[in-house]
Scaffold this motif. Structure first.
Motif, PDB file in Angstrom:
ATOM      1  N   GLY A  35      26.373  21.257 -28.637  1.00 54.13           N
ATOM      2  CA  GLY A  35      25.875  22.633 -28.700  1.00 54.13           C
ATOM      3  C   GLY A  35      25.465  23.091 -30.090  1.00 54.13           C
ATOM      4  O   GLY A  35      24.849  24.150 -30.235  1.00 54.13           O
ATOM      5  N   ALA A  36      25.776  22.320 -31.123  1.00 50.14           N
ATOM      6  CA  ALA A  36      25.408  22.708 -32.488  1.00 50.14           C
ATOM      7  C   ALA A  36      24.349  21.790 -33.096  1.00 50.14           C
ATOM      8  O   ALA A  36      23.614  22.201 -33.996  1.00 50.14           O
ATOM      9  CB  ALA A  36      26.650  22.727 -33.383  1.00 50.14           C
ATOM     10  N   THR A  37      24.247  20.547 -32.605  1.00 50.61           N
ATOM     11  CA  THR A  37      23.213  19.663 -33.178  1.00 50.61           C
ATOM     12  C   THR A  37      21.817  20.214 -32.871  1.00 50.61           C
ATOM     13  O   THR A  37      20.864  19.900 -33.574  1.00 50.61           O
ATOM     14  CB  THR A  37      23.317  18.214 -32.637  1.00 50.61           C
ATOM     15  N   SER A  38      21.729  21.059 -31.849  1.00 53.89           N
ATOM     16  CA  SER A  38      20.428  21.667 -31.522  1.00 53.89           C
ATOM     17  C   SER A  38      19.955  22.582 -32.653  1.00 53.89           C
ATOM     18  O   SER A  38      18.786  22.949 -32.706  1.00 53.89           O
ATOM     19  CB  SER A  38      20.507  22.427 -30.197  1.00 53.89           C
ATOM     20  N   ASN A  39      20.861  22.958 -33.576  1.00 53.47           N
ATOM     21  CA  ASN A  39      20.435  23.730 -34.755  1.00 53.47           C
ATOM     22  C   ASN A  39      19.910  22.825 -35.867  1.00 53.47           C
ATOM     23  O   ASN A  39      19.305  23.291 -36.825  1.00 53.47           O
ATOM     24  CB  ASN A  39      21.606  24.545 -35.318  1.00 53.47           C
ATOM     25  N   LEU A  40      20.195  21.525 -35.762  1.00 52.75           N
ATOM     26  CA  LEU A  40      19.744  20.581 -36.799  1.00 52.75           C
ATOM     27  C   LEU A  40      18.478  19.860 -36.370  1.00 52.75           C
ATOM     28  O   LEU A  40      17.686  19.405 -37.201  1.00 52.75           O
ATOM     29  CB  LEU A  40      20.835  19.520 -37.067  1.00 52.75           C
ATOM     30  N   GLY A  41      18.305  19.692 -35.063  1.00 46.82           N
ATOM     31  CA  GLY A  41      17.158  18.967 -34.523  1.00 46.82           C
ATOM     32  C   GLY A  41      17.031  19.261 -33.043  1.00 46.82           C
ATOM     33  O   GLY A  41      17.505  20.296 -32.577  1.00 46.82           O
ATOM     34  N   GLU A  42      16.432  18.311 -32.302  1.00 48.00           N
ATOM     35  CA  GLU A  42      16.221  18.543 -30.871  1.00 48.00           C
ATOM     36  C   GLU A  42      17.165  17.649 -30.061  1.00 48.00           C
ATOM     37  O   GLU A  42      17.247  16.450 -30.316  1.00 48.00           O
ATOM     38  CB  GLU A  42      14.761  18.206 -30.545  1.00 48.00           C
ATOM     39  N   ASN A  43      17.875  18.240 -29.110  1.00 47.99           N
ATOM     40  CA  ASN A  43      18.738  17.452 -28.225  1.00 47.99           C
ATOM     41  C   ASN A  43      17.923  16.888 -27.072  1.00 47.99           C
ATOM     42  O   ASN A  43      17.131  17.603 -26.465  1.00 47.99           O
ATOM     43  CB  ASN A  43      19.852  18.330 -27.641  1.00 47.99           C
ATOM     44  N   LEU A  44      18.145  15.606 -26.763  1.00 43.22           N
ATOM     45  CA  LEU A  44      17.431  14.967 -25.653  1.00 43.22           C
ATOM     46  C   LEU A  44      18.389  14.757 -24.487  1.00 43.22           C
ATOM     47  O   LEU A  44      19.536  14.360 -24.700  1.00 43.22           O
ATOM     48  CB  LEU A  44      16.878  13.607 -26.086  1.00 43.22           C
ATOM     49  N   LYS A  45      17.894  14.977 -23.279  1.00 42.35           N
ATOM     50  CA  LYS A  45      18.756  14.771 -22.101  1.00 42.35           C
ATOM     51  C   LYS A  45      18.460  13.426 -21.445  1.00 42.35           C
ATOM     52  O   LYS A  45      18.355  13.325 -20.239  1.00 42.35           O
ATOM     53  CB  LYS A  45      18.507  15.893 -21.082  1.00 42.35           C
ATOM     54  N   ILE A  46      18.275  12.393 -22.253  1.00 41.98           N
ATOM     55  CA  ILE A  46      17.992  11.067 -21.685  1.00 41.98           C
ATOM     56  C   ILE A  46      19.213  10.195 -21.922  1.00 41.98           C
ATOM     57  O   ILE A  46      19.662  10.066 -23.059  1.00 41.98           O
ATOM     58  CB  ILE A  46      16.786  10.415 -22.411  1.00 41.98           C
ATOM     59  N   SER A  47      19.772   9.610 -20.867  1.00 44.84           N
ATOM     60  CA  SER A  47      20.951   8.769 -21.087  1.00 44.84           C
ATOM     61  C   SER A  47      20.653   7.285 -20.878  1.00 44.84           C
ATOM     62  O   SER A  47      21.358   6.434 -21.419  1.00 44.84           O
ATOM     63  CB  SER A  47      22.107   9.219 -20.196  1.00 44.84           C
ATOM     64  N   ASP A  48      19.619   6.965 -20.115  1.00 44.12           N
ATOM     65  CA  ASP A  48      19.284   5.558 -19.876  1.00 44.12           C
ATOM     66  C   ASP A  48      18.693   4.947 -21.155  1.00 44.12           C
ATOM     67  O   ASP A  48      17.772   5.502 -21.755  1.00 44.12           O
ATOM     68  CB  ASP A  48      18.281   5.479 -18.723  1.00 44.12           C
ATOM     69  N   TYR A  49      19.239   3.787 -21.581  1.00 39.25           N
ATOM     70  CA  TYR A  49      18.826   3.214 -22.869  1.00 39.25           C
ATOM     71  C   TYR A  49      17.368   2.753 -22.867  1.00 39.25           C
ATOM     72  O   TYR A  49      16.673   2.862 -23.872  1.00 39.25           O
ATOM     73  CB  TYR A  49      19.738   2.052 -23.263  1.00 39.25           C
ATOM     74  N   ASN A  50      16.902   2.245 -21.726  1.00 38.87           N
ATOM     75  CA  ASN A  50      15.497   1.828 -21.659  1.00 38.87           C
ATOM     76  C   ASN A  50      14.576   3.034 -21.770  1.00 38.87           C
ATOM     77  O   ASN A  50      13.552   2.981 -22.451  1.00 38.87           O
ATOM     78  CB  ASN A  50      15.230   1.065 -20.354  1.00 38.87           C
ATOM     79  N   GLU A  51      14.973   4.132 -21.116  1.00 38.29           N
ATOM     80  CA  GLU A  51      14.165   5.357 -21.213  1.00 38.29           C
ATOM     81  C   GLU A  51      14.171   5.898 -22.635  1.00 38.29           C
ATOM     82  O   GLU A  51      13.171   6.410 -23.135  1.00 38.29           O
ATOM     83  CB  GLU A  51      14.711   6.430 -20.266  1.00 38.29           C
ATOM     84  N   VAL A  77      21.370  -1.690 -28.964  1.00 37.68           N
ATOM     85  CA  VAL A  77      20.635  -2.235 -30.118  1.00 37.68           C
ATOM     86  C   VAL A  77      19.693  -3.361 -29.671  1.00 37.68           C
ATOM     87  O   VAL A  77      18.540  -3.440 -30.098  1.00 37.68           O
ATOM     88  CB  VAL A  77      21.628  -2.711 -31.209  1.00 37.68           C
ATOM     89  N   ASP A  78      20.185  -4.205 -28.771  1.00 40.43           N
ATOM     90  CA  ASP A  78      19.362  -5.313 -28.269  1.00 40.43           C
ATOM     91  C   ASP A  78      18.143  -4.771 -27.523  1.00 40.43           C
ATOM     92  O   ASP A  78      17.031  -5.296 -27.658  1.00 40.43           O
ATOM     93  CB  ASP A  78      20.208  -6.193 -27.349  1.00 40.43           C
ATOM     94  N   ILE A  79      18.349  -3.719 -26.734  1.00 38.55           N
ATOM     95  CA  ILE A  79      17.238  -3.125 -25.971  1.00 38.55           C
ATOM     96  C   ILE A  79      16.184  -2.566 -26.921  1.00 38.55           C
ATOM     97  O   ILE A  79      14.990  -2.813 -26.777  1.00 38.55           O
ATOM     98  CB  ILE A  79      17.772  -2.025 -25.021  1.00 38.55           C
ATOM     99  N   PHE A  80      16.614  -1.816 -27.934  1.00 38.17           N
ATOM    100  CA  PHE A  80      15.659  -1.213 -28.887  1.00 38.17           C
ATOM    101  C   PHE A  80      14.922  -2.303 -29.671  1.00 38.17           C
ATOM    102  O   PHE A  80      13.725  -2.221 -29.896  1.00 38.17           O
ATOM    103  CB  PHE A  80      16.382  -0.252 -29.836  1.00 38.17           C
ATOM    104  N   LYS A  81      15.676  -3.331 -30.117  1.00 43.17           N
ATOM    105  CA  LYS A  81      15.046  -4.378 -30.943  1.00 43.17           C
ATOM    106  C   LYS A  81      14.012  -5.157 -30.143  1.00 43.17           C
ATOM    107  O   LYS A  81      12.977  -5.557 -30.678  1.00 43.17           O
ATOM    108  CB  LYS A  81      16.109  -5.312 -31.509  1.00 43.17           C
ATOM    109  N   LYS A  82      14.293  -5.375 -28.867  1.00 47.88           N
ATOM    110  CA  LYS A  82      13.350  -6.095 -28.013  1.00 47.88           C
ATOM    111  C   LYS A  82      12.020  -5.344 -27.937  1.00 47.88           C
ATOM    112  O   LYS A  82      10.952  -5.945 -27.780  1.00 47.88           O
ATOM    113  CB  LYS A  82      13.951  -6.236 -26.604  1.00 47.88           C
ATOM    114  N   GLU A  83      12.106  -4.026 -28.084  1.00 44.34           N
ATOM    115  CA  GLU A  83      10.896  -3.202 -28.048  1.00 44.34           C
ATOM    116  C   GLU A  83      10.281  -3.046 -29.436  1.00 44.34           C
ATOM    117  O   GLU A  83       9.373  -2.239 -29.635  1.00 44.34           O
ATOM    118  CB  GLU A  83      11.224  -1.810 -27.475  1.00 44.34           C
ATOM    119  N   GLY A  84      10.812  -3.782 -30.421  1.00 46.20           N
ATOM    120  CA  GLY A  84      10.255  -3.725 -31.771  1.00 46.20           C
ATOM    121  C   GLY A  84      10.659  -2.482 -32.546  1.00 46.20           C
ATOM    122  O   GLY A  84      10.067  -2.162 -33.579  1.00 46.20           O
TER     123      GLY A  84
END
Ligand code: AMP
Ligand code: GLY
Length: 420
Positions: A35-51, A77-84
């Motif tokens: 509820g406070a990080t939304s003051n520092l940036g944008e909160n995302l409601k995505i939980s799936d790592y591929n998404e 980390v493996d999922i993100f790295k595979k996507e470069g």
């Protein structure tokens, strides 16, 4: 650059706070954030790592920083790295140093890194036999992740046997307890040490001390941590050097040999026994609340530090630390660590006193409802004080605690006592 921080705690808030002050950071996202990080940036409601990886690609995220252990063990980390994509954290293979205590203990033994004498077993008979051979207290640990609850310090042989039995039968922690570690109890003082690693090189941060028990004088149940301070005067150059030579270097070399080079934060839980650092455990992420007090002590821009670590370039970075001391006091909700608490409004008084310029809040268990910030349970926030010495930093942190109000607030009044 655009940066995405994964996680929702005070640890992630404090990383966000450092990134927000960093001129190189343009856009900052949190997934899920609080509820406070939304003051520092944008909160995302995505939980799936591929998404999340797709989002990172489509929104030109230059760097992703992973806060908690669960996504690391799950292989984000493996999922993100595979996507470069560039991401700071260990691979799933390297995250086994935290994900499996059996893997970690066997790794320590294989590479001759000092640790408590132990057996690994899934047999109740073997567990009983080893328990009988040890003096009390005796430590029994579940192999897998148990949200910080998988370690039992048994005061008697019977208690140790009962803990082993409940773990091995799957009753206390399900599959996470089907393998266990039984080990000798180490008597000494505990330290949290953090090395930012790029697989080969590392930067060791100032040593911190956490306060795991709920109440003053280290009484009450274990928690995730009720407060921390750094640097601690309990560590001198000799001890830092021993940790580098006997723990960090062999760990990075060993993980390379295992085919799982360690990138990310290596959190070494150390017990100092008669001046010798013994490794209690590894975590593969920042400690919480240790992160909240270490981030403000780094004068190197956070984006540069984490980007260089994520791109195997730490050898070219000269990290600077402030010569100040930081003390963080956790404010938890009424029923922590037992059960959830009724959400309560958080009120922070105006900072009328000059001393409060050297303080800030790192928000954790909070949610925003109709523009009101509510304490939503667990560890709610950390009051951080900076100063020229521990006493000054601690007095400032506690002055800030006096300015923060919510129904049922609970805090320790003796953070940093071992250093005073
Ligand atoms: P761990 O998750 O393995 O760090 O264990 C949680 C906490 O239990 C540690 O932070 C220590 O305070 C305590 N602990 C774990 N192992 C031992 C040990 N062998 N001797 C004494 N205390 C221990
Ligand atoms: N404060 C200890 C931990 O994060 O595990």
């Amino acid at each position: 650059m655009n940066v995405l921080v994964l996680g929702s705690g005070g640890r992630e808030y404090s990383i966000g706070l450092a990134l927000q002050k960093d001129n190189d950071v343009e856009k900052l996202y949190f997934a899920p954030g609080n509820g406070a990080t939304s003051n520092l940036g944008e909160n995302l409601k995505i939980s799936d790592y591929n998404e999340l990886a797709t989002f990172a690609k489509e929104n030109s995220i230059d760097l992703t920083i992973v806060g908690p252990e669960a996504p690391l063990v799950d292989g984000v980390v493996d999922i993100f790295k595979k996507e470069g994509l560039t991401i700071f954290g260990p691979s799933a293979a390297a995250a086994r140093l935290e994900g499996s205590k059996v893997y970690m203990k066997n790794f320590l033994a294989k590479y001759n890194i000092p640790t408590a004498r132990y057996i690994e077993t899934s047999s109740l008979q073997d567990a009983y036999k080893f328990i009988e051979s040890l003096p009390t207290p005796i430590v029994v640990k579940a192999d897998g992740l148990c949200a910080g609850k998988g370690v039992i310090i048994a005061m008697s042989h019977d208690e140790a046997k009962k803990a082993a039995g409940e773990m091995l039968s799957g009753n206390s922690f399900g599959d996470a307890g089907l393998n266990i570690i039984v080990e000798e109890f180490l008597d000494g003082y505990e330290l949290s040490m953090f090395a930012i690693c790029d697989g080969e090189d590392y930067i060791l941060l100032p040593a911190a001390q956490d306060h795991k028990r709920l109440s003053d004088g280290d009484e009450g149940p274990n928690t995730g941590g009720m407060g921390a301070y750094a640097p601690t005067p309990l560590v001198d150059e000799t001890l830092y050097q021993k940790v580098k030579d006997r723990v960090i270097r062999p760990t990075l070399d060993g993980m390379q040999q295992e085919g799982a080079p360690f990138e990310g934060v290596l959190f070494i839980g150390i017990m100092v026994v008669n001046g010798e650092p013994i490794t209690l455990e590894f975590n593969v992420r920042f400690g919480d609340p240790e992160c909240e007090i270490l981030m403000p002590l780094m004068t190197t821009p956070a984006s540069e530090l984490f980007y260089k670590a994520a791109t195997k370039d730490l050898g070219n970075l000269d990290v600077k630390f402030s010569d100040q001391v930081a003390v963080g006091v956790v404010m938890a909700s009424e029923n922590y660590p037992y059960s959830s608490s009724t959400p309560a409004e958080i009120i922070v008084d105006d900072k009328h006193h000059d001393e409060l310029k050297h303080t800030h809040i790192s928000y954790a268990g909070v949610k925003m409802e109709d523009g009101t910030l509510l304490a939503s349970g667990g560890r709610v926030l950390v009051c951080v004080g900076l100063g020229d010495n521990i006493r000054q930093a601690r007095d400032r942190a506690y002055m800030l605690c006096g300015q923060v109000h919510f129904a049922g607030k609970k805090l320790r009044t003796d953070i940093a006592y071992q250093a005073l």
